[in-house]
Design an enzyme around this catalytic site. Sequence first.
Site, PDB file in Angstrom:
ATOM      1  N   ARG A   1       0.952  -1.234   0.101  1.00  0.00           N
ATOM      2  CA  ARG A   1       0.162  -0.034  -0.041  1.00  0.00           C
ATOM      3  C   ARG A   1       0.806   1.373   0.152  1.00  0.00           C
ATOM      4  NH1 ARG A   1      -2.464  -3.951   2.828  1.00  0.00           N
ATOM      5  NH2 ARG A   1      -4.752  -4.003   2.933  1.00  0.00           N
TER       6      ARG A   1
ATOM      7  N   HIS B   1       0.001   3.093   4.670  1.00  0.00           N
ATOM      8  CA  HIS B   1      -0.781   2.239   5.749  1.00  0.00           C
ATOM      9  C   HIS B   1      -0.246   0.778   5.292  1.00  0.00           C
ATOM     10  CE1 HIS B   1      -3.502   5.001   7.767  1.00  0.00           C
ATOM     11  NE2 HIS B   1      -3.560   5.451   6.377  1.00  0.00           N
TER      12      HIS B   1
ATOM     13  N   ARG C   1      -8.693  -3.750  10.029  1.00  0.00           N
ATOM     14  CA  ARG C   1      -7.300  -3.749   9.689  1.00  0.00           C
ATOM     15  C   ARG C   1      -6.565  -2.522  10.415  1.00  0.00           C
ATOM     16  NH1 ARG C   1      -3.661  -1.664   5.934  1.00  0.00           N
ATOM     17  NH2 ARG C   1      -1.342  -3.112   5.825  1.00  0.00           N
TER      18      ARG C   1
ATOM     19  N   ASN D   1      -8.882   6.611  11.299  1.00  0.00           N
ATOM     20  CA  ASN D   1      -7.666   6.775  11.974  1.00  0.00           C
ATOM     21  C   ASN D   1      -7.800   6.532  13.467  1.00  0.00           C
ATOM     22  OD1 ASN D   1      -6.142   6.353   9.823  1.00  0.00           O
ATOM     23  ND2 ASN D   1      -5.934   8.872   9.588  1.00  0.00           N
TER      24      ASN D   1
ATOM     25  N   TYR E   1      -9.318   5.172  -3.315  1.00  0.00           N
ATOM     26  CA  TYR E   1      -9.267   3.896  -2.737  1.00  0.00           C
ATOM     27  C   TYR E   1      -9.548   2.865  -3.919  1.00  0.00           C
ATOM     28  CZ  TYR E   1      -8.587   5.949   1.866  1.00  0.00           C
ATOM     29  OH  TYR E   1      -8.137   6.609   2.834  1.00  0.00           O
TER      30      TYR E   1
ATOM     31  N   ARG F   1      -2.738  -2.261  -6.987  1.00  0.00           N
ATOM     32  CA  ARG F   1      -2.197  -3.029  -6.041  1.00  0.00           C
ATOM     33  C   ARG F   1      -2.687  -4.448  -6.078  1.00  0.00           C
ATOM     34  NH1 ARG F   1      -3.121  -4.586  -0.562  1.00  0.00           N
ATOM     35  NH2 ARG F   1      -5.247  -3.864  -0.648  1.00  0.00           N
TER      36      ARG F   1
HETATM   37 FE1  HDD Z   1      -6.393   6.890   3.256  1.00  0.00          FE
HETATM   38  C1  HDD Z   1      -5.232   3.721   2.727  1.00  0.00           C
HETATM   39  C2  HDD Z   1      -7.280   6.363   6.414  1.00  0.00           C
HETATM   40  C3  HDD Z   1      -6.799  10.208   3.638  1.00  0.00           C
HETATM   41  C4  HDD Z   1      -5.771   7.525  -0.070  1.00  0.00           C
HETATM   42  N1  HDD Z   1      -6.228   5.394   4.385  1.00  0.00           N
HETATM   43  C5  HDD Z   1      -5.740   4.037   3.949  1.00  0.00           C
HETATM   44  C6  HDD Z   1      -5.853   3.142   5.250  1.00  0.00           C
HETATM   45  C7  HDD Z   1      -6.473   3.955   6.127  1.00  0.00           C
HETATM   46  C8  HDD Z   1      -6.728   5.380   5.557  1.00  0.00           C
HETATM   47  C9  HDD Z   1      -6.890   3.336   7.610  1.00  0.00           C
HETATM   48  C10 HDD Z   1      -5.592   1.619   5.183  1.00  0.00           C
HETATM   49  C11 HDD Z   1      -6.599   1.027   4.668  1.00  0.00           C
HETATM   50  C12 HDD Z   1      -6.232  -0.642   4.847  1.00  0.00           C
HETATM   51  O1  HDD Z   1      -5.965  -1.102   6.175  1.00  0.00           O
HETATM   52  O2  HDD Z   1      -6.125  -1.246   3.889  1.00  0.00           O
HETATM   53  N2  HDD Z   1      -6.916   8.043   4.610  1.00  0.00           N
HETATM   54  C13 HDD Z   1      -7.426   7.617   6.041  1.00  0.00           C
HETATM   55  C14 HDD Z   1      -8.034   8.581   6.630  1.00  0.00           C
HETATM   56  C15 HDD Z   1      -8.000   9.903   5.878  1.00  0.00           C
HETATM   57  C16 HDD Z   1      -7.109   9.595   4.873  1.00  0.00           C
HETATM   58  C17 HDD Z   1      -8.804   8.279   8.155  1.00  0.00           C
HETATM   59  C18 HDD Z   1      -8.308  11.208   6.190  1.00  0.00           C
HETATM   60  C19 HDD Z   1      -9.296  11.293   6.970  1.00  0.00           C
HETATM   61  N3  HDD Z   1      -6.162   8.735   2.170  1.00  0.00           N
HETATM   62  C20 HDD Z   1      -6.606   9.878   2.541  1.00  0.00           C
HETATM   63  C21 HDD Z   1      -6.599  10.708   1.201  1.00  0.00           C
HETATM   64  C22 HDD Z   1      -6.500  10.006   0.339  1.00  0.00           C
HETATM   65  C23 HDD Z   1      -6.098   8.601   0.688  1.00  0.00           C
HETATM   66  C24 HDD Z   1      -6.969  12.100   1.510  1.00  0.00           C
HETATM   67  C25 HDD Z   1      -6.215  10.559  -1.126  1.00  0.00           C
HETATM   68  C26 HDD Z   1      -6.707  11.465  -1.726  1.00  0.00           C
HETATM   69  N4  HDD Z   1      -5.283   5.872   1.536  1.00  0.00           N
HETATM   70  C27 HDD Z   1      -5.253   6.225   0.476  1.00  0.00           C
HETATM   71  C28 HDD Z   1      -5.074   5.191  -0.544  1.00  0.00           C
HETATM   72  C29 HDD Z   1      -4.874   3.948   0.536  1.00  0.00           C
HETATM   73  C30 HDD Z   1      -5.296   4.510   1.849  1.00  0.00           C
HETATM   74  C31 HDD Z   1      -3.966   5.748  -1.477  1.00  0.00           C
HETATM   75  C32 HDD Z   1      -3.397   3.128   0.268  1.00  0.00           C
HETATM   76  C33 HDD Z   1      -4.101   1.798   0.291  1.00  0.00           C
HETATM   77  C34 HDD Z   1      -5.207   1.732   0.206  1.00  0.00           C
HETATM   78  O3  HDD Z   1      -5.851   3.114  -0.073  1.00  0.00           O
HETATM   79  O4  HDD Z   1      -5.860   0.768   0.034  1.00  0.00           O
HETATM   80  O5  HDD Z   1      -5.858   5.006  -1.589  1.00  0.00           O
END
Ligand code: HDD
Length: 721
Positions: free
Chosen positions: A77, A80, A117, A153, A367, A374
């Site tokens: 990822r 995270h 997770r 989070n 996401y 991925r």
């Molecule tokens: Fe995110 C993963 C939580 C903002 C883009 N995010 C990811 C995961 C968590 C969060 C818990 C891991 C999920 C897992 O266990 O597979 N993210 C947050 C929170 C945010 C946040 C609480 C703000 C309130 N995230 C955020 C923004 C973006 C992303 C603004 C993009 C514009 N986040 C991602 C991602 C991930 C991710 C790139 C990486 C792996 C995945 O999604 O599955 O899409």
Amino acid sequence: MSQDGSAPTGAETDKKDAQLAHHRENAGEAYLTTDQGIRVSNTDNSLKLGERGPTLLEDFHFREKITRFDHERIPERVVHARGSAAHGYFQVYESLADLTRAKFLQDPSRKTPVFLRFSTVAGSRGSADTVRDVRGFAVKFYTDEGNFDLVGNNIPVFFIQDGIKFPDVIHAAKPEPDHEMPQAGTAHDSFWDFASLQTETTHMLMWAMSDRAIPRSYRMMEGFGVHTFRLVNAHGRSRFVKFHWKPLLGVHSLVWDEAQKLAGKDSDFHRRDLWEAIEKGNFPEWELGLQIVEEEDAEKLNFDLLDATKLIPEELVPVRRVGKLTLNRNPDNFFAETEQVAFCVSNLVPGIDVTDDPLMQARLFSYLDTQITRLGGPNFAQIPINKPVAPVDNHQQDGFHQHRIPTRKANYTPNSIGGGCPHLANLANGGYVHYPERVEGEKIRKRAETFADHFSQARLFWVSMSAPEKEHIVKAFRFELGKVEREEIRQRMIVNLTEVDAQLAKLVADGIGVDVQTALKTVGRRPGKPAVAGSSTSPSLSMENTLKTSVKTRKVAALVADGVSEGELKDVKTALESAGATVEVIGPRLGKLKSAEGGAVPVTMALPTTASVMFDAVFIPGGKASVEALLKDGSAIHFVLEAFKHHKTVGATGEGVDMLRAVPFPAVTLADAKGGQGAVVDQGVVTSQGAPDLVAFAGAFIQALAQHRHWDRPGAEAVPA
Ligand code: HDD
């Protein structure tokens, strides 16, 4: 039947498990085969031309084995990457039909399967668990109406207000682009460069520098949905909602020194803790909490509900606890489940809807998009862990790794050839109908004026902290900024902190070689107006006010050697275990020790393989020879001193108290050798000497352990451990 008549009540918890059961494989007694089912006769030697000759291309078993190995990894990822997960279920306490038409929130007898997770954000897959970082708290609910993912989070606010800044904040936080250092931490120039220039980060920085960012356990963290969501009921009435997860074990943290040491001693500390708790039947539990704001009341708040850098103080809008999530099963296979699970913020069920929060809007896109790379294509929802328990039927087709074999003749809508199938569902049939929010405006790239205040809630957080929490925040800022090489970045951060609190700014500045006045002049900014939020506090923000009533699942180390008093060890151990704690008997080596009474005491952990940082408390039972042996062992002395340094409960009975007296133990009142005083407790150090009163000792020790840490311990700082 459940309220919607669709499924027998209470059976839902098994639905996901039953579905996964179809995919589990363990043939037991069986022949080794190739992927094509051909039995293999030899897997130790490649097929060669002569015993010492070259390997032949025709060796299909060799080629398949190596090819499969070469392709075992998928991209981690992008954030995270490091995580651990478990299965469980969610149950609502009473119907929330007045708030939402989501079925899983309406039937108290329904157990909805979940997969949760936890993760760190910045580190890669193999990084340490105990780094200073935000923790992910992502819950997938397998509801009868489809999957609902609450991707949150352990901190209720976020660094940025608009998702378009996400690549920037993450690039800045991740290891630097040239040398890939540091791993999994933000104590470096690029992160603080960004943070100091993007002042909307300030509120979240306060949380990230607090003890929230070094949790004792995943099981002892709060979770937050962060954004403002909507709940929509059957009449179409929408209300704003913030989601909370409240751990039933309370919210507890590590000490920074401990967290750093754990990163080396047991880099899987949180993963192991979660796994072991579930294996032992100590199922972690959280209550789901809702903060509801009527649409018409949103305007009355002094911040914008669409701004993800703001929280709603619980004192303003109380958290209503509406149900409980229990984790009760570890995954069967890490890769198949924990690694392949794909959370998407856009996975919503009828009755739960989104808002125009620009951070959330970006997440609604990101996401699903990220999983395509991925997990190697668009069919990732067919992977067992991601598959809904609700029926799936549509005309989406083809792509890499399609597992389904559609047999419909019509693969488009509308159709007559296929009888119009699959049909569209209206509201009454459970169709997802977006909340018809009324919006109008010009297309514009601009941040709303209502998002402009970056400091009030950072200050609210600061003024709500207890004295020890404030001290930890100052130290964390000093540590992180102390690693920042460029002076101008340190200066900019100090200037930003003046907007939060003058004393905070000064205390941090003093520790990082910055003069506040010079910094203000250099940066060219006026001193902040830290009175912005007045002096009101929000006690619910302080971990000081968390639950401190139970020792359930707390780990106690009993330090022993040959000659230990078996009676003292046994009685205290039994009392602790009946209160729900775990006791490890730590001796110089594995095997059995000879007790003072002549019996055999089994050692469960050898001292060289463990450390005080892996425990919540330490207990030294009496036994003259045992204590004498411990006093000759530097690592045993270090163990006790370090536990004291980390503000943990330390206890000793009988001659055990002599150990505390003999080592350079800070000024704490200890029971005297004559005994007869029951138990003496001072700064979380519990002692009973002479012929110890074990009942009084155990009671006092349990009470001290339930406090988690004894912050009021003046001597702790002086301990060199
Ligand atoms: Fe995110 C993963 C939580 C903002 C883009 N995010 C990811 C995961 C968590 C969060 C818990 C891991 C999920 C897992 O266990 O597979 N993210 C947050 C929170 C945010 C946040 C609480 C703000 C309130 N995230 C955020 C923004 C973006 C992303 C603004 C993009 C514009 N986040 C991602 C991602 C991930 C991710 C790139 C990486 C792996 C995945 O999604 O599955 O899409």
